[in-house]
Motif scaffolding. Structure first.
Motif, PDB file in Angstrom:
ATOM      1  N   ALA A   1       2.197   8.984  -6.232  1.00 30.97           N
ATOM      2  CA  ALA A   1       2.492   7.659  -6.796  1.00 30.97           C
ATOM      3  C   ALA A   1       1.943   6.601  -5.857  1.00 30.97           C
ATOM      4  CB  ALA A   1       3.990   7.471  -6.977  1.00 30.97           C
ATOM      5  N   LEU A   2       1.339   5.581  -6.454  1.00 28.61           N
ATOM      6  CA  LEU A   2       0.836   4.425  -5.718  1.00 28.61           C
ATOM      7  C   LEU A   2       1.552   3.195  -6.252  1.00 28.61           C
ATOM      8  CD1 LEU A   2      -2.977   5.257  -6.002  1.00 28.61           C
ATOM      9  CD2 LEU A   2      -1.450   5.849  -4.127  1.00 28.61           C
ATOM     10  N   ALA A   3       1.954   2.294  -5.367  1.00 31.76           N
ATOM     11  CA  ALA A   3       2.689   1.107  -5.817  1.00 31.76           C
ATOM     12  C   ALA A   3       2.639   0.029  -4.747  1.00 31.76           C
ATOM     13  CB  ALA A   3       4.136   1.473  -6.127  1.00 31.76           C
ATOM     14  N   LYS A   4       3.160  -1.157  -5.113  1.00 34.02           N
ATOM     15  CA  LYS A   4       3.275  -2.254  -4.136  1.00 34.02           C
ATOM     16  C   LYS A   4       4.615  -2.243  -3.443  1.00 34.02           C
ATOM     17  CE  LYS A   4      -0.022  -5.412  -6.234  1.00 34.02           C
ATOM     18  NZ  LYS A   4      -0.260  -6.745  -6.800  1.00 34.02           N
ATOM     19  N   LYS A   5       5.668  -1.835  -4.198  1.00 34.94           N
ATOM     20  CA  LYS A   5       7.026  -1.829  -3.635  1.00 34.94           C
ATOM     21  C   LYS A   5       7.750  -0.568  -4.078  1.00 34.94           C
ATOM     22  CE  LYS A   5       7.767  -6.834  -3.625  1.00 34.94           C
ATOM     23  NZ  LYS A   5       8.652  -7.915  -4.085  1.00 34.94           N
TER      24      LYS A   5
ATOM     25  N   ALA B   1       2.336   0.241 -10.530  1.00 33.92           N
ATOM     26  CA  ALA B   1       2.515   1.624 -10.108  1.00 33.92           C
ATOM     27  C   ALA B   1       1.593   2.556 -10.875  1.00 33.92           C
ATOM     28  CB  ALA B   1       3.962   2.044 -10.299  1.00 33.92           C
ATOM     29  N   VAL B   2       1.079   3.547 -10.172  1.00 34.59           N
ATOM     30  CA  VAL B   2       0.289   4.617 -10.763  1.00 34.59           C
ATOM     31  C   VAL B   2       0.917   5.920 -10.310  1.00 34.59           C
ATOM     32  CG1 VAL B   2      -1.965   5.755 -10.830  1.00 34.59           C
ATOM     33  CG2 VAL B   2      -1.835   3.263 -10.713  1.00 34.59           C
ATOM     34  N   SER B   3       1.278   6.783 -11.276  1.00 32.83           N
ATOM     35  CA  SER B   3       1.902   8.068 -10.935  1.00 32.83           C
ATOM     36  C   SER B   3       1.099   9.205 -11.532  1.00 32.83           C
ATOM     37  CB  SER B   3       3.331   8.136 -11.472  1.00 32.83           C
ATOM     38  OG  SER B   3       4.109   7.121 -10.897  1.00 32.83           O
ATOM     39  N   LYS B   4       0.979  10.299 -10.789  1.00 33.00           N
ATOM     40  CA  LYS B   4       0.289  11.489 -11.273  1.00 33.00           C
ATOM     41  C   LYS B   4       1.130  12.704 -10.922  1.00 33.00           C
ATOM     42  CE  LYS B   4      -4.288   9.495 -10.630  1.00 33.00           C
ATOM     43  NZ  LYS B   4      -5.594   9.619  -9.986  1.00 33.00           N
ATOM     44  N   ILE B   5       1.275  13.614 -11.909  1.00 30.00           N
ATOM     45  CA  ILE B   5       1.992  14.863 -11.684  1.00 30.00           C
ATOM     46  C   ILE B   5       0.977  15.985 -11.860  1.00 30.00           C
ATOM     47  CG2 ILE B   5       3.828  16.378 -12.499  1.00 30.00           C
ATOM     48  CD1 ILE B   5       5.304  13.853 -13.425  1.00 30.00           C
TER      49      ILE B   5
ATOM     50  N   ASN C   1       0.812  -1.221   0.000  1.00 28.55           N
ATOM     51  CA  ASN C   1       0.000   0.000   0.000  1.00 28.55           C
ATOM     52  C   ASN C   1       0.848   1.274   0.000  1.00 28.55           C
ATOM     53  OD1 ASN C   1      -2.602  -1.343   0.083  1.00 28.55           O
ATOM     54  ND2 ASN C   1      -2.053  -1.914   2.173  1.00 28.55           N
ATOM     55  N   ILE C   2       1.828   1.321  -0.882  1.00 28.53           N
ATOM     56  CA  ILE C   2       2.722   2.472  -0.970  1.00 28.53           C
ATOM     57  C   ILE C   2       1.958   3.680  -1.509  1.00 28.53           C
ATOM     58  CG2 ILE C   2       4.817   3.405  -2.029  1.00 28.53           C
ATOM     59  CD1 ILE C   2       5.440   1.063  -0.230  1.00 28.53           C
ATOM     60  N   ARG C   3       2.128   4.793  -0.839  1.00 35.68           N
ATOM     61  CA  ARG C   3       1.562   6.069  -1.309  1.00 35.68           C
ATOM     62  C   ARG C   3       2.616   7.146  -1.087  1.00 35.68           C
ATOM     63  NH1 ARG C   3      -3.572   8.368  -2.122  1.00 35.68           N
ATOM     64  NH2 ARG C   3      -3.589  10.610  -1.736  1.00 35.68           N
ATOM     65  N   ILE C   4       3.077   7.750  -2.202  1.00 38.14           N
ATOM     66  CA  ILE C   4       4.114   8.778  -2.141  1.00 38.14           C
ATOM     67  C   ILE C   4       3.507  10.091  -2.619  1.00 38.14           C
ATOM     68  CG2 ILE C   4       6.384   9.483  -2.955  1.00 38.14           C
ATOM     69  CD1 ILE C   4       6.776   6.491  -3.744  1.00 38.14           C
ATOM     70  N   THR C   5       3.749  11.153  -1.883  1.00 42.74           N
ATOM     71  CA  THR C   5       3.327  12.483  -2.321  1.00 42.74           C
ATOM     72  C   THR C   5       4.493  13.452  -2.135  1.00 42.74           C
ATOM     73  OG1 THR C   5       2.447  13.057  -0.141  1.00 42.74           O
ATOM     74  CG2 THR C   5       0.902  12.105  -1.707  1.00 42.74           C
ATOM     75  N   ARG C   6       4.514  14.478  -3.005  1.00 38.93           N
ATOM     76  CA  ARG C   6       5.534  15.519  -2.867  1.00 38.93           C
ATOM     77  C   ARG C   6       4.884  16.878  -3.105  1.00 38.93           C
ATOM     78  NH1 ARG C   6      10.706  14.951  -6.390  1.00 38.93           N
ATOM     79  NH2 ARG C   6      11.316  13.547  -4.717  1.00 38.93           N
ATOM     80  N   ASN C   7       4.758  17.633  -2.041  1.00 40.46           N
ATOM     81  CA  ASN C   7       4.298  19.031  -2.099  1.00 40.46           C
ATOM     82  C   ASN C   7       3.068  19.231  -2.984  1.00 40.46           C
ATOM     83  OD1 ASN C   7       6.520  19.645  -0.489  1.00 40.46           O
ATOM     84  ND2 ASN C   7       7.821  19.986  -2.270  1.00 40.46           N
ATOM     85  N   GLN C   8       2.122  18.362  -2.946  1.00 38.64           N
ATOM     86  CA  GLN C   8       0.888  18.427  -3.740  1.00 38.64           C
ATOM     87  C   GLN C   8       1.146  18.536  -5.235  1.00 38.64           C
ATOM     88  OE1 GLN C   8      -1.427  21.618  -2.033  1.00 38.64           O
ATOM     89  NE2 GLN C   8      -1.958  20.395  -0.241  1.00 38.64           N
TER      90      GLN C   8
END
Length: 197
Positions: free
Chosen positions: A165-169, A185-189, A154-161
């Motif tokens: 990114a969502l991922a397993k590892k 993985a799913v990434s949004k900018i 359940n990885i969830r990465i965010t950077r300053n809004q």
């Protein structure tokens, strides 16, 4: 010895002595009853193992006046045979070569393996990097200053809004500058610039 022929002072001393002996006997017998299970459990545990339950424990690794990390557990226990500390409600920091905090974290549970030099965080792990990047994961492993940090679940990465990114590892480089994302993985900018007319 005739009780009637003793003086009042001697009667008082004798009564006090008998009372003291009675109290000591009662304490000795009570202690044996209270601790009999404790003694039995000590015998059943390996003779070389020592375990300690701890409230408010801080662990730190420092070398040549450089602090690598520090970790605080609200409570936990330590097993000397395996060299493992298990901690609850964990807070901590990782440091760079300039003794500056490069990553802070909190987690519901964590372990430190003294023999392997490894920190593992479990359950509700939340990490903040020095550049404002945040990371949530089910599990995070740190194995040394020169090795990547590995996180999974359940990885969830965010950077300053600006980035999500969502991922397993995920792997974080030892300098905390780069990520390697794996597994669906799913990434949004996000662009925070608004066109003005």
């Amino acid at each position: 010895m005739n009780w009637k022929n003793l003086s009042k002072k001697r009667k008082a001393y004798l009564a006090a002595f008998v009372s003291l002996v009675g109290v000591l006997m009662w304490a000795f017998i009570s202690a044996g009853i209270i601790t009999h299970n404790f003694n039995r459990s000590q015998l059943s545990i390996d003779k070389d193992r020592q375990e300690a339950l701890i409230h408010g424990i801080i662990l730190t690794e420092t070398k040549d006046e450089n602090k690598y990390w520090e970790i605080y557990g609200e409570s936990g226990n330590y097993d000397s045979k395996n060299g493992i500390a298990m901690l609850n409600n964990v807070l901590g920091n990782f440091y760079n070569n300039n003794n500056e905090v490069s990553m802070s974290f909190e987690s519901s549970r964590g372990t430190y393996n003294e023999k392997k030099g490894k920190i593992v965080l479990f359950d509700n792990t939340f990490v903040v990097l020095k550049d404002g990047t945040t990371l949530r994961a089910d599990r995070l492993e740190w194995s040394g200053n020169d090795k990547p940090i590995k996180a999974q679940g359940n990885i969830r990465i965010t950077r300053n809004q600006q980035f999500l990114a969502l991922a397993k590892k995920i792997e974080i480089s030892p300098d905390y500058e780069h990520f390697k994302i794996e597994g669906n993985a799913v990434s949004k900018i996000f662009n925070d610039k608004v066109n003005k007319k």
